[in-house]
Motif scaffolding. Structure first.
Motif, PDB file in Angstrom:
ATOM      1  N   SER A  56     -29.586 -59.164  28.137  1.00  0.00           N
ATOM      2  CA  SER A  56     -28.251 -58.592  28.018  1.00  0.00           C
ATOM      3  C   SER A  56     -27.717 -58.550  26.590  1.00  0.00           C
ATOM      4  O   SER A  56     -26.735 -57.865  26.325  1.00  0.00           O
ATOM      5  CB  SER A  56     -27.272 -59.372  28.900  1.00  0.00           C
ATOM      6  N   LYS A  57     -28.353 -59.243  25.665  1.00  0.00           N
ATOM      7  CA  LYS A  57     -27.838 -59.306  24.292  1.00  0.00           C
ATOM      8  C   LYS A  57     -28.295 -58.072  23.507  1.00  0.00           C
ATOM      9  O   LYS A  57     -29.415 -57.994  23.029  1.00  0.00           O
ATOM     10  CB  LYS A  57     -28.286 -60.589  23.615  1.00  0.00           C
ATOM     11  N   VAL A  58     -27.373 -57.122  23.375  1.00  0.00           N
ATOM     12  CA  VAL A  58     -27.661 -55.869  22.690  1.00  0.00           C
ATOM     13  C   VAL A  58     -27.412 -56.066  21.189  1.00  0.00           C
ATOM     14  O   VAL A  58     -26.449 -56.711  20.782  1.00  0.00           O
ATOM     15  CB  VAL A  58     -26.785 -54.734  23.260  1.00  0.00           C
ATOM     16  N   LEU A  59     -28.302 -55.493  20.375  1.00  0.00           N
ATOM     17  CA  LEU A  59     -28.136 -55.595  18.921  1.00  0.00           C
ATOM     18  C   LEU A  59     -26.794 -54.980  18.519  1.00  0.00           C
ATOM     19  O   LEU A  59     -26.371 -53.970  19.094  1.00  0.00           O
ATOM     20  CB  LEU A  59     -29.281 -54.878  18.209  1.00  0.00           C
ATOM     21  N   VAL A  80     -42.127 -55.423  18.271  1.00  0.00           N
ATOM     22  CA  VAL A  80     -41.344 -56.405  19.027  1.00  0.00           C
ATOM     23  C   VAL A  80     -40.568 -57.323  18.092  1.00  0.00           C
ATOM     24  O   VAL A  80     -39.721 -58.083  18.538  1.00  0.00           O
ATOM     25  CB  VAL A  80     -42.237 -57.227  19.977  1.00  0.00           C
ATOM     26  N   ARG A  81     -40.840 -57.239  16.797  1.00  0.00           N
ATOM     27  CA  ARG A  81     -40.108 -58.068  15.830  1.00  0.00           C
ATOM     28  C   ARG A  81     -38.665 -57.618  15.673  1.00  0.00           C
ATOM     29  O   ARG A  81     -37.792 -58.410  15.329  1.00  0.00           O
ATOM     30  CB  ARG A  81     -40.776 -58.019  14.454  1.00  0.00           C
ATOM     31  N   PHE A  82     -38.410 -56.315  15.874  1.00  0.00           N
ATOM     32  CA  PHE A  82     -37.090 -55.771  15.579  1.00  0.00           C
ATOM     33  C   PHE A  82     -36.201 -55.568  16.793  1.00  0.00           C
ATOM     34  O   PHE A  82     -34.991 -55.428  16.643  1.00  0.00           O
ATOM     35  CB  PHE A  82     -37.236 -54.445  14.832  1.00  0.00           C
ATOM     36  N   CYS A  83     -36.782 -55.510  17.962  1.00  0.00           N
ATOM     37  CA  CYS A  83     -35.957 -55.348  19.151  1.00  0.00           C
ATOM     38  C   CYS A  83     -36.674 -55.910  20.368  1.00  0.00           C
ATOM     39  O   CYS A  83     -37.868 -56.171  20.335  1.00  0.00           O
ATOM     40  CB  CYS A  83     -35.570 -53.890  19.370  1.00  0.00           C
ATOM     41  N   GLY A  84     -35.912 -56.052  21.430  1.00  0.00           N
ATOM     42  CA  GLY A  84     -36.427 -56.685  22.634  1.00  0.00           C
ATOM     43  C   GLY A  84     -37.153 -55.722  23.556  1.00  0.00           C
ATOM     44  O   GLY A  84     -37.787 -54.777  23.112  1.00  0.00           O
ATOM     45  N   ASN A 159     -31.951 -54.057  22.582  1.00  0.00           N
ATOM     46  CA  ASN A 159     -31.523 -55.436  22.791  1.00  0.00           C
ATOM     47  C   ASN A 159     -32.252 -56.355  21.818  1.00  0.00           C
ATOM     48  O   ASN A 159     -33.208 -55.961  21.131  1.00  0.00           O
ATOM     49  CB  ASN A 159     -31.663 -55.876  24.248  1.00  0.00           C
ATOM     50  N   GLU A 160     -31.793 -57.586  21.751  1.00  0.00           N
ATOM     51  CA  GLU A 160     -32.367 -58.562  20.813  1.00  0.00           C
ATOM     52  C   GLU A 160     -33.781 -58.941  21.210  1.00  0.00           C
ATOM     53  O   GLU A 160     -34.119 -58.949  22.404  1.00  0.00           O
ATOM     54  CB  GLU A 160     -31.503 -59.832  20.774  1.00  0.00           C
TER      55      GLU A 160
END
Length: 161
Positions: A56-59, A80-84, A159-160
């Protein structure tokens, strides 16, 4: 578009992206949007991401990508380093054709028509196991019909990690 044009009109289209995945593009990241666009960007978040839990944690920054009419996105798997595990993309201005190709077996592929003003979400195996691309105009066919991509603006939420 008015909000994005203020930024993009001051920049030329770039030929190559830092990771060599995009040709003929301009981009920006925005944390805050005007009064008209804020509800739209929040709706993307509410539709594409769960309200609770680890996904649920959106950048905080939204990526806005301006792809020229003759621009394209090369086949790649997002880092995968930059987003979920989720990427939500609102496509504006032009329809286009995306190709998803299984990374482990390049013969397994699917072309998808992305209509202008549509939202799509990549998650699960589409996010991690398939390379994706936006086809060049000369390759841009769906069900035997040529889909001429014009200028394409994408509003992208992630997302994160």
């Amino acid at each position: 578009m008015e909000e994005f044009e203020k930024h993009f009109k001051r920049h030329l289209y770039e030929k190559d992206h830092w990771d060599n995945a995009i040709a003929k593009f301009r981009e920006t990241e925005k944390k805050f949007f005007n009064k008209t666009n804020t509800p739209i960007v929040e709706r993307i978040r509410n539709v594409a991401f769960p309200q609770t839990g680890k996904h649920s944690k959106v950048l905080p920054y939204t990526h806005v990508l301006d792809l020229a009419e003759d621009g394209y996105i090369k086949p790649h798997v997002d880092s995968v380093r930059f987003c979920g595990d989720r990427v939500a993309v609102l496509s504006l201005l032009s329809s286009s054709v995306a190709r998803f190709r299984l990374d482990k077996d390049r013969e397994v592929a699917a072309d998808v028509c992305i209509p202008r003003l549509s939202l799509y979400v990549m998650k699960g195996i589409s996010r991690y196991d398939f390379a994706h691309e936006i086809l060049k105009n000369e390759e841009s066919y769906f069900d035997g019909e040529h889909i001429q991509k014009g200028r394409r603006i994408s509003v992208i939420r992630r997302n994160e990690p």
